[in-house]
Write an enzyme that holds these catalytic residues in place. Structure first.
Site, PDB file in Angstrom:
ATOM      1  N   LYS A   1      -8.100   1.339   2.456  1.00 12.00           N
ATOM      2  CA  LYS A   1      -8.446   2.037   1.214  1.00 12.00           C
ATOM      3  C   LYS A   1      -9.383   3.214   1.511  1.00 12.00           C
ATOM      4  O   LYS A   1      -9.125   4.345   1.115  1.00 12.00           O
ATOM      5  CB  LYS A   1      -9.124   1.078   0.218  1.00 12.00           C
TER       6      LYS A   1
ATOM      7  N   ASP B   1      -7.266   0.700  -4.935  1.00 18.73           N
ATOM      8  CA  ASP B   1      -8.564   0.149  -5.357  1.00 18.73           C
ATOM      9  C   ASP B   1      -8.291  -0.815  -6.510  1.00 18.73           C
ATOM     10  O   ASP B   1      -7.139  -1.164  -6.779  1.00 18.73           O
ATOM     11  CB  ASP B   1      -9.525   1.280  -5.761  1.00 18.73           C
TER      12      ASP B   1
END
Ligand code: SF4
Length: 292
Positions: free
Chosen positions: A190, A209
């Site tokens: 991420k 996310d």
């Protein structure tokens, strides 16, 4: 043979056989009733009226969502086009002026909000203006500065560890390469995708996310729960040139209209394309599996 020496044998009256047959018949009927009471997704089921013979159940079953494919290219294209209309030029909400600052801000944003991180980082980057300044710290020295973002001990360790590695192995420059980024402490896909996409403009993956996780499931673009698998699913259905923008758009959508609790479906332009089981208002069939 004297009495009492003969091993005991089952009684041959047939009583046990009868009891066994009754149990078998009962459990069969309970099983059938249970199956009717819990219709599974994609299979129509109906109770058979008493006295009527059940005929060809498998052939008669009609899938509930027959013909509906949540990943159909035209559906995905329509979602993307509405997102473009809604959020035409959105970017990363974390305040930063370099790849290093974005990396630090992204590490600090775990389990926190961007607003919260943006309250901390301006002063943080004034106090420690370079990656070398962070590398000269111990995690304990950084802790008070990042305390309000939560999980501050781990975050301090990651930031200082990443700074030391960037200085020692990458000449003080944050690498623009997924493999190298993933070697930095506290950096998973991420964070690497945020830095690569938002700073280096490299589409190596999709940022997953909490908002992307939730909304991709609500929109049935994935059924996975693991961020890595969600990212793989999204990379299959979303064109590569949309990867960076898509995650920004979904993050903004999650903040403005589609939060985890009480999404504002009545105001959502994606409403008639969304079948999420936890919608608060709907004009279309809702799917139990399509939810947070
Ligand atoms: S319709 Fe509701 S649940 Fe679906 S994307 Fe829009 S706000 Fe989210």
């Amino acid at each position: 043979m004297p009495r009492g020496r003969v091993p005991r044998q089952p009684v041959r009256t047939g009583r046990q056989d009868k009891v066994r047959a009754v149990h078998a018949a009962r459990s069969k009927s309970v099983g059938e009733a249970g199956a009717l009471a819990r219709p599974s997704r994609g299979k129509a089921s109906a109770a058979v009226p008493k006295g009527r013979k059940k005929s060809a159940p498998a052939a008669a079953a009609v899938p509930r969502n027959k013909g509906y494919n949540p990943l159909a290219p035209e559906r995905v294209t329509e979602i993307l086009s509405r997102l473009d209309h809604l959020y035409p030029a959105v970017t990363c909400a974390l305040t930063h002026s370099s790849a290093w600052e974005l990396l630090v801000a992204t590490i600090l944003s775990a389990q926190s909000t961007d607003v919260n991180v943006n309250r901390v980082t301006p002063q943080l980057f004034r106090t420690y203006p370079t990656v070398e300044a962070f590398a000269a710290l111990t995690p304990e020295q950084l802790e008070p500065d990042v305390r309000s973002t939560g999980f501050f001990r781990n975050k301090s360790k990651s930031v200082v560890g990443a700074a030391k590695k960037v200085v020692a192995e990458f000449g003080g420059q944050v690498p623009d390469d997924m493999e190298k980024l993933l070697t930095l402490p506290g950096v998973a896909r991420k964070t690497a995708n945020v830095v690569l996409g938002s700073w280096f403009k490299k589409a190596e993956g999709v940022v997953v996310d909490t908002h992307v996780h939730r909304i991709s499931r609500r929109l049935e673009l994935t059924t996975q729960d693991d961020p890595v698998k969600i990212e793989q699913d999204l990379m299959k259905v979303i064109p590569r040139d949309k990867w960076i923008l898509f995650s920004h758009q979904i993050i903004w959508h999650g903040r403005s209209l589609c939060p985890a609790r009480k999404p504002k479906c009545v105001d959502c332009p994606l409403e008639n394309l969304c079948h999420a089981g936890d919608k608060t208002w709907s004009t279309v069939d809702m799917h139990k599996d399509a939810k947070v």
